[in-house]
Design a protein around this motif. Structure first.
Motif, PDB file in Angstrom:
ATOM      1  N   TYR A  43      15.693   9.787 -15.668  1.00 32.82           N
ATOM      2  CA  TYR A  43      15.413  10.756 -14.614  1.00 32.82           C
ATOM      3  C   TYR A  43      14.078  10.441 -13.948  1.00 32.82           C
ATOM      4  CZ  TYR A  43      19.289  13.936 -15.498  1.00 32.82           C
ATOM      5  OH  TYR A  43      20.542  14.490 -15.591  1.00 32.82           O
ATOM      6  N   ILE A  44      13.101  10.052 -14.750  1.00 29.60           N
ATOM      7  CA  ILE A  44      11.795   9.679 -14.202  1.00 29.60           C
ATOM      8  C   ILE A  44      11.953   8.520 -13.232  1.00 29.60           C
ATOM      9  CG2 ILE A  44       9.561   8.669 -14.790  1.00 29.60           C
ATOM     10  CD1 ILE A  44       9.702  10.270 -17.438  1.00 29.60           C
ATOM     11  N   GLU A  45      12.741   7.529 -13.620  1.00 31.33           N
ATOM     12  CA  GLU A  45      12.959   6.361 -12.767  1.00 31.33           C
ATOM     13  C   GLU A  45      13.616   6.762 -11.445  1.00 31.33           C
ATOM     14  OE1 GLU A  45      15.414   2.127 -12.907  1.00 31.33           O
ATOM     15  OE2 GLU A  45      15.102   3.281 -14.738  1.00 31.33           O
ATOM     16  N   LYS A  46      14.611   7.636 -11.523  1.00 37.86           N
ATOM     17  CA  LYS A  46      15.330   8.064 -10.320  1.00 37.86           C
ATOM     18  C   LYS A  46      14.431   8.886  -9.406  1.00 37.86           C
ATOM     19  CE  LYS A  46      19.174   8.500  -7.937  1.00 37.86           C
ATOM     20  NZ  LYS A  46      19.860   7.354  -7.332  1.00 37.86           N
ATOM     21  N   ILE A  47      13.665   9.813  -9.987  1.00 43.45           N
ATOM     22  CA  ILE A  47      12.775  10.660  -9.184  1.00 43.45           C
ATOM     23  C   ILE A  47      11.694   9.811  -8.526  1.00 43.45           C
ATOM     24  CG2 ILE A  47      11.031  12.489  -9.314  1.00 43.45           C
ATOM     25  CD1 ILE A  47      12.777  13.803 -11.479  1.00 43.45           C
ATOM     26  N   ASN A  48      11.125   8.862  -9.273  1.00 50.67           N
ATOM     27  CA  ASN A  48      10.097   7.988  -8.701  1.00 50.67           C
ATOM     28  C   ASN A  48      10.649   7.147  -7.549  1.00 50.67           C
ATOM     29  OD1 ASN A  48       7.857   8.743 -10.204  1.00 50.67           O
ATOM     30  ND2 ASN A  48       8.321   7.332 -11.874  1.00 50.67           N
ATOM     31  N   ALA A  49      11.894   6.701  -7.688  1.00 52.13           N
ATOM     32  CA  ALA A  49      12.510   5.906  -6.617  1.00 52.13           C
ATOM     33  C   ALA A  49      12.646   6.726  -5.341  1.00 52.13           C
ATOM     34  CB  ALA A  49      13.867   5.383  -7.072  1.00 52.13           C
ATOM     35  N   LEU A  50      13.047   7.984  -5.476  1.00 53.60           N
ATOM     36  CA  LEU A  50      13.160   8.856  -4.302  1.00 53.60           C
ATOM     37  C   LEU A  50      11.778   9.219  -3.761  1.00 53.60           C
ATOM     38  CD1 LEU A  50      15.994  11.214  -5.594  1.00 53.60           C
ATOM     39  CD2 LEU A  50      16.150   9.718  -3.610  1.00 53.60           C
ATOM     40  N   ASN A  51      10.827   9.374  -4.666  1.00 53.97           N
ATOM     41  CA  ASN A  51       9.485   9.802  -4.272  1.00 53.97           C
ATOM     42  C   ASN A  51       8.794   8.772  -3.381  1.00 53.97           C
ATOM     43  OD1 ASN A  51       7.419  11.618  -4.165  1.00 53.97           O
ATOM     44  ND2 ASN A  51       6.702  11.304  -6.256  1.00 53.97           N
ATOM     45  N   THR A  52       9.107   7.503  -3.575  1.00 47.76           N
ATOM     46  CA  THR A  52       8.476   6.464  -2.751  1.00 47.76           C
ATOM     47  C   THR A  52       8.888   6.565  -1.288  1.00 47.76           C
ATOM     48  OG1 THR A  52      10.293   4.929  -3.266  1.00 47.76           O
ATOM     49  CG2 THR A  52       8.340   4.846  -4.685  1.00 47.76           C
ATOM     50  N   GLU A  53       9.995   7.262  -1.013  1.00 53.26           N
ATOM     51  CA  GLU A  53      10.477   7.393   0.364  1.00 53.26           C
ATOM     52  C   GLU A  53      10.141   8.754   0.967  1.00 53.26           C
ATOM     53  OE1 GLU A  53      14.423   5.694   1.099  1.00 53.26           O
ATOM     54  OE2 GLU A  53      14.534   5.280  -1.046  1.00 53.26           O
ATOM     55  N   ILE A  54       9.318   9.537   0.269  1.00 53.00           N
ATOM     56  CA  ILE A  54       8.926  10.865   0.756  1.00 53.00           C
ATOM     57  C   ILE A  54       7.484  10.809   1.237  1.00 53.00           C
ATOM     58  CG2 ILE A  54       8.508  13.257   0.062  1.00 53.00           C
ATOM     59  CD1 ILE A  54      10.857  13.005  -1.861  1.00 53.00           C
ATOM     60  N   ALA A  55       7.269  11.275   2.478  1.00 51.04           N
ATOM     61  CA  ALA A  55       5.933  11.181   3.071  1.00 51.04           C
ATOM     62  C   ALA A  55       5.101  12.431   2.838  1.00 51.04           C
ATOM     63  CB  ALA A  55       6.062  10.921   4.578  1.00 51.04           C
ATOM     64  N   ASN A  56       5.739  13.550   2.540  1.00 49.49           N
ATOM     65  CA  ASN A  56       5.018  14.804   2.365  1.00 49.49           C
ATOM     66  C   ASN A  56       4.183  14.754   1.083  1.00 49.49           C
ATOM     67  OD1 ASN A  56       4.654  17.650   1.309  1.00 49.49           O
ATOM     68  ND2 ASN A  56       5.540  18.103   3.304  1.00 49.49           N
ATOM     69  N   GLU A  57       2.865  14.839   1.227  1.00 57.07           N
ATOM     70  CA  GLU A  57       1.957  14.657   0.082  1.00 57.07           C
ATOM     71  C   GLU A  57       2.130  15.743  -0.966  1.00 57.07           C
ATOM     72  OE1 GLU A  57      -2.843  14.131  -0.862  1.00 57.07           O
ATOM     73  OE2 GLU A  57      -2.115  14.364   1.203  1.00 57.07           O
ATOM     74  N   SER A  58       2.344  16.970  -0.515  1.00 55.85           N
ATOM     75  CA  SER A  58       2.492  18.075  -1.463  1.00 55.85           C
ATOM     76  C   SER A  58       3.739  17.907  -2.325  1.00 55.85           C
ATOM     77  CB  SER A  58       2.560  19.404  -0.694  1.00 55.85           C
ATOM     78  OG  SER A  58       2.717  20.478  -1.581  1.00 55.85           O
ATOM     79  N   ILE A  59       4.847  17.507  -1.688  1.00 52.40           N
ATOM     80  CA  ILE A  59       6.090  17.271  -2.426  1.00 52.40           C
ATOM     81  C   ILE A  59       5.910  16.096  -3.382  1.00 52.40           C
ATOM     82  CG2 ILE A  59       8.498  16.504  -2.192  1.00 52.40           C
ATOM     83  CD1 ILE A  59       8.633  18.106   0.411  1.00 52.40           C
ATOM     84  N   THR A  60       5.264  15.045  -2.912  1.00 53.65           N
ATOM     85  CA  THR A  60       5.026  13.860  -3.740  1.00 53.65           C
ATOM     86  C   THR A  60       4.227  14.208  -4.993  1.00 53.65           C
ATOM     87  OG1 THR A  60       5.110  12.364  -1.840  1.00 53.65           O
ATOM     88  CG2 THR A  60       3.953  11.580  -3.783  1.00 53.65           C
ATOM     89  N   ASN A  61       3.147  14.977  -4.815  1.00 49.13           N
ATOM     90  CA  ASN A  61       2.324  15.353  -5.957  1.00 49.13           C
ATOM     91  C   ASN A  61       3.099  16.240  -6.942  1.00 49.13           C
ATOM     92  OD1 ASN A  61       0.121  13.953  -4.981  1.00 49.13           O
ATOM     93  ND2 ASN A  61      -0.734  15.724  -3.903  1.00 49.13           N
ATOM     94  N   GLY A  62       3.941  17.125  -6.388  1.00 51.42           N
ATOM     95  CA  GLY A  62       4.768  17.964  -7.254  1.00 51.42           C
ATOM     96  C   GLY A  62       5.725  17.149  -8.095  1.00 51.42           C
ATOM     97  N   LEU A  63       6.299  16.093  -7.505  1.00 51.35           N
ATOM     98  CA  LEU A  63       7.241  15.243  -8.230  1.00 51.35           C
ATOM     99  C   LEU A  63       6.522  14.362  -9.262  1.00 51.35           C
ATOM    100  CD1 LEU A  63       9.669  14.216  -5.341  1.00 51.35           C
ATOM    101  CD2 LEU A  63      10.085  15.835  -7.201  1.00 51.35           C
ATOM    102  N   TYR A  64       5.262  13.976  -8.969  1.00 50.62           N
ATOM    103  CA  TYR A  64       4.482  13.261  -9.993  1.00 50.62           C
ATOM    104  C   TYR A  64       4.327  14.144 -11.234  1.00 50.62           C
ATOM    105  CZ  TYR A  64       3.088   9.602  -6.678  1.00 50.62           C
ATOM    106  OH  TYR A  64       3.088   8.556  -5.799  1.00 50.62           O
ATOM    107  N   GLN A  65       4.079  15.440 -10.997  1.00 52.49           N
ATOM    108  CA  GLN A  65       3.943  16.370 -12.133  1.00 52.49           C
ATOM    109  C   GLN A  65       5.281  16.524 -12.861  1.00 52.49           C
ATOM    110  OE1 GLN A  65       2.922  20.443 -11.203  1.00 52.49           O
ATOM    111  NE2 GLN A  65       2.055  20.796 -13.237  1.00 52.49           N
ATOM    112  N   THR A  66       6.386  16.546 -12.089  1.00 53.59           N
ATOM    113  CA  THR A  66       7.716  16.625 -12.712  1.00 53.59           C
ATOM    114  C   THR A  66       7.918  15.472 -13.690  1.00 53.59           C
ATOM    115  OG1 THR A  66       8.618  17.652 -10.698  1.00 53.59           O
ATOM    116  CG2 THR A  66      10.203  16.719 -12.261  1.00 53.59           C
TER     117      THR A  66
END
Length: 278
Positions: free
Chosen positions: A143-166
Motif C-alpha cells: 500500500y505504501i508503494e502504491k500511495i507513493n506512486a500516486l503521490n508523485t503525480e499530485i501537485a497539491n502540497e497539503s495532500i502530498t504531506n498528508g499522504l506522507y503521514q499515511t
C-alpha cells in the motif's frame, strides 16, 4: 433450475482499476430481499454510511436492481450503476446490507407459520466474500508503494504531506502487526475497505486533475480530499493504539503490583515520588 443455479453463483465484474465486484449468493439474496421488503413498507430510505442511503427507485421495493443510491438526499444513480464505477464501496454496501438483514426486524403484523421461512444457518449466511483482485496490496508495504506512486503525480502540497503521514503510519502498523499478531484482525477493514477506497479516490483525483484542475468544483474536491486523508490518518492512529491495548493494561497492572509490594514490605519511604512530575 439452470437460472436459479446461475443466480446462486458468485458473479464478479471488474472495474478499470481491476477490483472485483461481488454479488450475493442465492441464500444471501433471499435474506436481504426479505428484510428490505419489510423495511421499505414503512420507511422511505435506508441510511447505510455517512451521507449515503438507499431507497427504491419505484414506489415498491422489488429487488436490489430497484434501489437507487442517495448522497445527502441527492440521487446519484442506481446501486447497480454505482457498483460498476466504485466496486470496493459497492462491496462494502453489500456487506452492510447482509448485516442489516441479519438483525431482528420488527413486523407490522405477526407472521403465520406458513409465512415464516426456515432460519438461515449462520455459516450459510456469511457475508459476501471476493477473492482479492490485487493480492499484491495485502501488505502495508505494498500500500505504501502504491500511495507513493500516486503521490508523485499530485501537485497539491497539503495532500502530498498528508499522504506522507499515511505511509509513515502504515509503517508503524506493519511493526505493530508483527509484534501483536493476535490483534491483526483489527487491521482487516483497513486493508480490505478503507485503503482500497482511498486508492480509488486518489486515482480519480489524479485523472480529473489532468483535465479539470481549473474547475471551481475541483478545488472544493481538493479540500474534501484533504479532510478525508486527515480522517483516515486519525483512524490509523487509533488502530495503532488499540493494537497494544492489552499489553499496556498488563504493563500498568504489573507496575501497580510492584509499587504496592515495595510499599507493603516497607522498602519505600512516603513522599519518595513527590518531586516526580506526573
Amino acid at each position: 433450475m439452470t437460472k436459479n443455479n446461475e443466480e446462486r453463483q458468485t458473479i464478479r465484474r471488474r472495474s478499470s482499476s481491476g477490483q472485483s465486484r461481488t454479488r450475493l449468493s442465492g441464500r444471501q439474496s433471499d435474506l436481504v430481499n426479505e428484510a428490505l421488503s419489510r423495511y421499505f413498507r414503512t420507511h422511505e430510505k435506508l441510511p447505510l454510511l455517512e451521507e449515503i442511503s438507499l431507497r427504491p427507485e419505484k414506489a415498491e421495493y422489488t429487488g436490489l436492481r430497484n434501489l437507487v443510491l442517495l448522497k445527502d438526499d441527492d440521487c446519484i444513480g442506481t446501486l447497480d450503476e454505482f457498483g460498476e464505477r466504485y466496486p470496493r464501496l459497492y462491496n462494502e454496501i453489500l456487506r452492510l446490507l447482509v448485516e442489516f438483514a441479519k438483525q431482528p426486524q420488527t413486523e407490522e403484523k405477526p407472521q403465520t407459520t406458513a409465512d415464516q421461512k426456515p432460519e438461515v444457518p449462520a455459516e450459510e449466511a456469511d457475508l459476501p466474500q471476493a477473492e482479492p483482485a490485487q493480492p499484491e496490496l495485502d501488505r502495508a508495504e505494498a500500500y505504501i508503494e502504491k500511495i507513493n506512486a500516486l503521490n508523485t503525480e499530485i501537485a497539491n502540497e497539503s495532500i502530498t504531506n498528508g499522504l506522507y503521514q499515511t505511509c509513515a503510519l502504515l509503517k508503524h502498523l506493519a511493526i505493530a502487526e508483527e509484534k501483536f499478531p493476535e490483534n491483526k484482525d483489527k487491521l482487516d477493514k483497513l486493508y480490505q475497505y478503507y485503503l482500497p477506497i482511498l486508492l480509488d479516490i486518489l486515482e480519480n483525483y489524479k485523472n480529473i486533475g489532468q483535465s479539470a484542475s481549473n474547475h471551481e468544483d475541483f478545488h472544493e474536491a481538493e479540500d474534501r480530499l484533504n479532510k478525508t486523508i486527515i480522517l483516515i490518518n486519525e483512524a490509523m492512529k487509533t488502530i495503532s493504539a488499540t493494537m497494544a491495548e492489552d499489553d499496556l493494561m498488563s504493563l500498568s497492572a504489573d507496575m501497580t503490583t510492584l509499587e504496592a509490594l515495595l510499599k507493603k514490605d516497607g522498602l519505600v519511604q512516603e513522599g519518595t515520588l513527590s518531586g516526580v512530575r506526573k
